[in-house]
Design an enzyme around this catalytic site. Sequence first.
Site, PDB file in Angstrom:
ATOM      1  N   SER A   1      -9.952  -0.889   7.156  1.00 26.67           N
ATOM      2  CA  SER A   1      -9.265  -0.652   5.887  1.00 26.67           C
ATOM      3  C   SER A   1      -8.584  -1.874   5.272  1.00 26.67           C
ATOM      4  O   SER A   1      -8.208  -1.848   4.106  1.00 26.67           O
ATOM      5  CB  SER A   1      -8.230   0.464   6.041  1.00 26.67           C
TER       6      SER A   1
ATOM      7  N   LYS B   1       0.852  -1.192   0.000  1.00 26.05           N
ATOM      8  CA  LYS B   1       0.000   0.000   0.000  1.00 26.05           C
ATOM      9  C   LYS B   1       0.888   1.241   0.000  1.00 26.05           C
ATOM     10  O   LYS B   1       1.942   1.261   0.647  1.00 26.05           O
ATOM     11  CB  LYS B   1      -0.891  -0.038   1.252  1.00 26.05           C
TER      12      LYS B   1
ATOM     13  N   SER C   1      -9.557   1.480   3.126  1.00 21.40           N
ATOM     14  CA  SER C   1      -8.674   2.266   2.295  1.00 21.40           C
ATOM     15  C   SER C   1      -7.605   1.424   1.587  1.00 21.40           C
ATOM     16  O   SER C   1      -6.990   1.930   0.650  1.00 21.40           O
ATOM     17  CB  SER C   1      -7.993   3.348   3.139  1.00 21.40           C
TER      18      SER C   1
END
Length: 525
Positions: A223, A119, A199
């Site tokens: 997330s 990420k 996310s």
Amino acid sequence: MTSMATKKSQLSFSLFSSLLLILLATLSSGVQAIKGHGLSSLREATVQDIHLAFKQNRLTSRRLVEFYLKQISRLNPVLKGVLEVNPDVLFQADKADHERYTHAPISLSPLHGIPILLKDNIATKDKLNTTAGSYALLRSVVPRDSGVATKLRKAGAIILGKASLREWSGFRSYNAPGGWSGRGGQGQSPYTMGDPCGSSSGSAISVAANMAAVSVGTETDGSILCPSSRNLVVGIKTTVGLTSRAGVIPISPRQDSVGPICRTVSDAVYVLDVIAGTDYNDNATIETSRYIPKGGYAQFLKADGLRGKRLGIVRDVFYDFGNDTILNRTVEQHLDTLRLRGAVLVDNLKIANLAEYYSSSSEITALLAEFKIALNEYLSELVSSPIRSLADAIAFNKKNPKLERIDDYGQDIFIQAQATNGIGKKEKAALANLARLTRDGFLELMKKKKLDALVTPDSDVSTILAVGGFPGIIVPAGFHSEGTPFGICFGGVKGSEPKLIEIAYGFEQATKIRKPPKIEVQGTL
Ligand SMILES: *[C@@H]1O[C@H](CO)[C@@H](O)[C@H](O)[C@H]1NC(C)=O
Ligand SMILES: *[C@@H]1O[C@H](CO)[C@@H](O)[C@H](O)[C@H]1NC(C)=O
Ligand SMILES: *[C@@H]1O[C@H](CO)[C@@H](O)[C@H](O)[C@H]1NC(C)=O
Ligand SMILES: *[C@@H]1O[C@H](CO)[C@@H](O)[C@H](O)[C@H]1NC(C)=O
């Protein structure tokens, strides 16, 4: 984090059939494991498949990387799960191949030669940017690899690139959609071509669509769990502090955790085994490392892992499926499967103050103040950066409204966080309230009923796990009647990863729900 405002996220369906893409709704698949002919056979390859193929000289890391690069070039223009590809990735692949041929000790590591996507809030000290999806951090220079990247490199993993995300891990604006960032644009779930949830959206999209072997995401509240659910993959939200947060663009050291997002439970566990553990740049890992079992986590991948486990069912809220009878039936079947595999289901339980967990403003009050402190510290440690504070980030967005779509999405969370002034009276009261909710709610239930895990469909349980620092593993479980994937989440007390892995693996092996999305790009196959 996922949208705190809307727990049940909106779905947007738009089939881009007029663009280059056809989404074939049927989910049957003829995918075979690695057979040694043709790159397409690498779809759905597991870490174990890959290692076996390495061993039998049917595969090299270079060929594996080339396969993922091809997948990225075909699918990413539409799915937008990958933000940057590492320019050194083929060099790293050749290095791994050389180490394997020369029988270097490192080549025995479970992630050696395996391409992994991180990420974009997880720092790497290489040619990749680390920006949380925002132009405000483009060209910032990090002081060192994040704790997680350090461990991955030591294990011989290949850093394939950075995954897209909901910008700033969802903490810029309440209104920005899941999977959207200024730099990455709008990511899409390969199953629905709609909201991938955030996310850690890009991490989930990318492994779901076979654009990477494995990936890592982060969670503050939902997330990892939500995008894993929405993209039919496995996510492990670890006990806070089990994995290092050093070098991760933060929201809150109290709630942030780093964890794997992968296609299978065993792949996720191999990643966990590498990234868990002490890092002196994140002192929370010192205390938490006592939870790590001798011999690591892979020993808990037991096909009969459900036998004897006590699983709690809280029906209020979590099992309210409205008129979706298909979802209802699927979930009830899964509960039967858990029973058949030897688990003891303790049904119709209640969590004290459940409504208050979700209606209370305590979590956001604490996070807003913690974010300002933690982000300013992260930014102050950068070697160089276009911004040095949250105030600078707000000013950058005002100066670049088009790049960051400020007129559409605003930056209300940033502005609220900037207005905080440390951990004052209000924040202390909020933290005390969260501790009370955890003690009287989740912990009390787990202890009183002697539960090994709480079983909840989808990721709605995330807030309970988040505010307590607790772990959860989500496993593919099926589809809503309109086609959106969902997972089943097993949540437990701190350090209960071994039990959760047994349960999650037992469920996965009994059901094997995951199927790759049927995305084909016309003209390039
Ligand atoms: C990092 O960002 C800079 C500036 O946009 C860009 O030139 C560079 O290619 C990016 N790095 C990668 C690996 O994409
Ligand atoms: C971690 O703890 C050690 C010893 O208590 C201390 O010297 C060090 O500064 C701490 N590191 C961080 C990053 O807080
Ligand atoms: C279920 O209810 C929603 C509105 O709440 C409606 O849009 C949808 O069509 C209904 N679906 C079925 C299968 O009845
Ligand atoms: C869901 O399934 C259960 C068990 O089969 C049934 O009792 C319940 O009425 C169903 N609920 C809905 C909303 O269909």
